[in-house]
Design an enzyme around this catalytic site. Sequence first.
Site, short mmCIF file in Angstrom:
data_model
loop_
_atom_site.label_atom_id
_atom_site.label_comp_id
_atom_site.label_asym_id
_atom_site.label_seq_id
_atom_site.Cartn_x
_atom_site.Cartn_y
_atom_site.Cartn_z
N ASP A 1 83.41 7.89 85.68
CA ASP A 1 82.70 9.02 85.07
C ASP A 1 83.93 10.31 85.43
O ASP A 1 84.57 10.51 84.86
CB ASP A 1 81.57 8.97 85.04
CG ASP A 1 80.88 10.53 84.23
OD1 ASP A 1 81.77 11.33 83.18
OD2 ASP A 1 79.67 11.08 83.98
N GLU B 1 77.47 3.23 87.18
CA GLU B 1 78.56 4.24 86.90
C GLU B 1 78.23 5.54 88.10
O GLU B 1 77.27 6.14 88.79
CB GLU B 1 78.05 4.96 85.79
CG GLU B 1 78.40 6.17 85.10
CD GLU B 1 78.19 7.44 84.18
OE1 GLU B 1 77.75 6.24 83.24
OE2 GLU B 1 78.13 8.03 83.83
N GLU C 1 70.99 9.17 86.95
CA GLU C 1 70.09 8.02 86.28
C GLU C 1 69.49 7.24 86.06
O GLU C 1 70.45 6.30 86.66
CB GLU C 1 71.29 8.31 85.12
CG GLU C 1 71.70 9.67 84.15
CD GLU C 1 73.35 10.05 83.22
OE1 GLU C 1 72.92 8.88 82.80
OE2 GLU C 1 73.54 10.49 83.43
N HIS D 1 77.14 10.69 75.69
CA HIS D 1 76.54 12.15 75.24
C HIS D 1 76.59 13.00 76.68
O HIS D 1 77.05 12.62 77.53
CB HIS D 1 74.62 11.73 74.80
CG HIS D 1 73.86 11.46 76.35
ND1 HIS D 1 72.68 12.06 76.49
CD2 HIS D 1 74.25 10.90 77.36
CE1 HIS D 1 72.24 11.97 77.52
NE2 HIS D 1 72.54 11.44 78.26
N HIS E 1 69.31 15.95 86.96
CA HIS E 1 68.80 16.83 85.93
C HIS E 1 67.55 16.41 85.93
O HIS E 1 66.57 17.00 85.26
CB HIS E 1 68.88 15.52 85.01
CG HIS E 1 70.96 15.10 84.37
ND1 HIS E 1 71.42 14.49 83.83
CD2 HIS E 1 71.88 15.97 84.42
CE1 HIS E 1 72.93 14.81 83.72
NE2 HIS E 1 72.94 15.78 83.92
N LYS F 1 83.03 10.46 77.23
CA LYS F 1 82.79 11.06 76.46
C LYS F 1 83.73 12.40 75.90
O LYS F 1 85.09 12.94 77.06
CB LYS F 1 82.30 12.19 77.59
CG LYS F 1 81.02 11.28 78.64
CD LYS F 1 81.08 12.72 79.69
CE LYS F 1 79.38 11.89 80.67
NZ LYS F 1 79.27 12.55 81.78
N SER G 1 76.17 18.06 85.37
CA SER G 1 77.49 17.34 86.32
C SER G 1 78.71 17.00 85.86
O SER G 1 79.10 15.52 85.85
CB SER G 1 76.69 15.88 86.86
OG SER G 1 76.72 14.97 85.93
N ASP H 1 73.20 5.61 86.91
CA ASP H 1 74.32 6.82 87.03
C ASP H 1 73.94 7.40 88.37
O ASP H 1 73.57 8.27 88.17
CB ASP H 1 74.45 7.29 86.17
CG ASP H 1 75.33 8.32 85.72
OD1 ASP H 1 76.54 8.65 87.38
OD2 ASP H 1 76.17 9.48 85.57
N GLU I 1 67.37 15.34 80.03
CA GLU I 1 67.98 14.15 78.73
C GLU I 1 66.64 12.99 78.68
O GLU I 1 67.03 11.80 78.19
CB GLU I 1 68.95 13.07 80.10
CG GLU I 1 70.19 13.47 80.10
CD GLU I 1 71.42 12.57 81.04
OE1 GLU I 1 71.29 11.70 80.51
OE2 GLU I 1 72.90 13.07 81.07
N LYS J 1 75.16 5.66 75.39
CA LYS J 1 73.87 6.20 77.00
C LYS J 1 74.12 7.36 75.57
O LYS J 1 74.58 8.56 75.65
CB LYS J 1 74.18 6.14 78.01
CG LYS J 1 75.64 6.67 78.47
CD LYS J 1 75.43 7.40 80.09
CE LYS J 1 75.77 8.52 80.18
NZ LYS J 1 75.88 8.39 82.04
P1 PGA Z 1 76.44 15.34 82.36
O1 PGA Z 1 75.49 13.97 82.73
O2 PGA Z 1 76.81 15.61 81.17
O3 PGA Z 1 75.47 16.67 82.95
O4 PGA Z 1 77.72 15.90 83.19
C1 PGA Z 1 76.22 12.76 82.49
C2 PGA Z 1 76.89 11.75 83.30
O5 PGA Z 1 76.94 12.36 84.44
O6 PGA Z 1 77.24 10.93 83.07
ZN ZN Z 2 77.95 9.88 84.76
#
Ligand code: PGA
Ligand code: ZN
Length: 426
Positions: free
Chosen positions: A310, A283, A162, A363, A153, A335, A39, A241, A203, A386
């Site tokens: 994010d 988030e 999440e 991650h 996910h 990230k 995502s 999230d 995840e 996370k």
């Molecule tokens: P992604 O999702 O690693 O699949 O992009 C993680 C997030 O949205 O925080």
């Molecule tokens: Zn995110």
Amino acid sequence: EIVDLDAREILDSRGRPTLRVTATAGKHRAWAAVPSGASTGRNEAHELRDDDPERYGGAGVRRAVGSVAGELRDLALSRPWPTLADLDEAMIDLDASVGRYRLGANAILGVSTAVSRLFAQRDDRPLWAALRLPGRAARLPVPHFNVLNGGAHAQTTLDFQEFMVAPLGAPSTVEAVRAGAEVYRCLRALLAAAGHSVGLGDEGGFAPQLTQPEEALKLLVQAIGNAGYPLGDNGIAIALDPAASQFRSEDGSYRVGGERLSSSELVERYGEIVGSFPVWSIEDGMAEDDDAGWRELTDRLGDRVQLVGDDNFVTNAKLIRRAAARGIANAALIKPNQVGTVTETLAAVQACREHGYTWMISHRSGETTDDFIADLAVGTGAGQIKAGAPARGERVAKYNRLMDIETDNPGLPYGAQHAPLSDTAR
Ligand code: PGA
Ligand code: ZN
């Protein structure tokens, strides 16, 4: 003094190809592997893939491997690099394309992370110590265990992506990891007893067929209680999230659990959630291009809840600064592969520090056993990380590394740095 640089195609946790880069200098050798998101934000740096339908459905990374073994190797071996920042800057210049389309951001990040490990080894320092920022104390972060997966996910009707448990009140990393694993175990039992699937999402969290976010939150609260922990600041809090870019429609509305919500109605829904559940952090509560919605959310909840950008910030110092000037969010997700080098990642953290934003190290949903982000969290004093569920090798690699750092460095403090939760959430 880098004498060799090489890369190979390996698999990530979704069975898709990614790169592992190896860097050598004298008797030192270090490796790093590159993660991959599902995502993703629109402005993320570009992952170079082969687009050869004959291999891995086009997802092969032999071209990125070629970038490392070719141009990036030539550059790295061409002269000594006093610091990682010098090499990172030279790599960015070499691929002058915006988003790093030519050499691939995945190739460049692999080199950047492998060399940061190599230089830490050379200087005889632990990686986390090499990643420290001036004037910032190292600390062990609160792990955010993603125990329920939805959205992109999981293949369910749960729109929020999440649902994380965060042992804010744990005395140490070792106890926080234990708390996360115990809640995970209790949640599994709860789901099984209710006749839900206990299959896992990308995840490592469970992916039961739920529809409303509140159903998931109730299960989490019950699991935390069954595991014997208090809720909230002094025990275990919840972080969300929703990844709202993923459930926003063309017409600007949001689809949550079969309902269509305007930006204001979604903000209202978050307000109710925060009033009823111990949620301390949200988030991507709004979509990446919904600036008005983000401002409304920040005005409404920003003094009580951590609001993390994010998809809209993509670990980019410039975008974080711009958002801060406009009153959007109060925290950023960090990230490394969103922006492309370790140096730029640290610059994004610096932007957070300048504007009083907190930051959470993260991650990706496609991961490897590389535990780089554990050291990044400790070194930058993030206070939060996370890395998925407390299960599956590519997720626990990070948590196990954090426990190692703690055990080997008894003086390091543990915990988040944040404003207390709202009274209702406490
Ligand atoms: P992604 O999702 O690693 O699949 O992009 C993680 C997030 O949205 O925080
Ligand atoms: Zn995110």
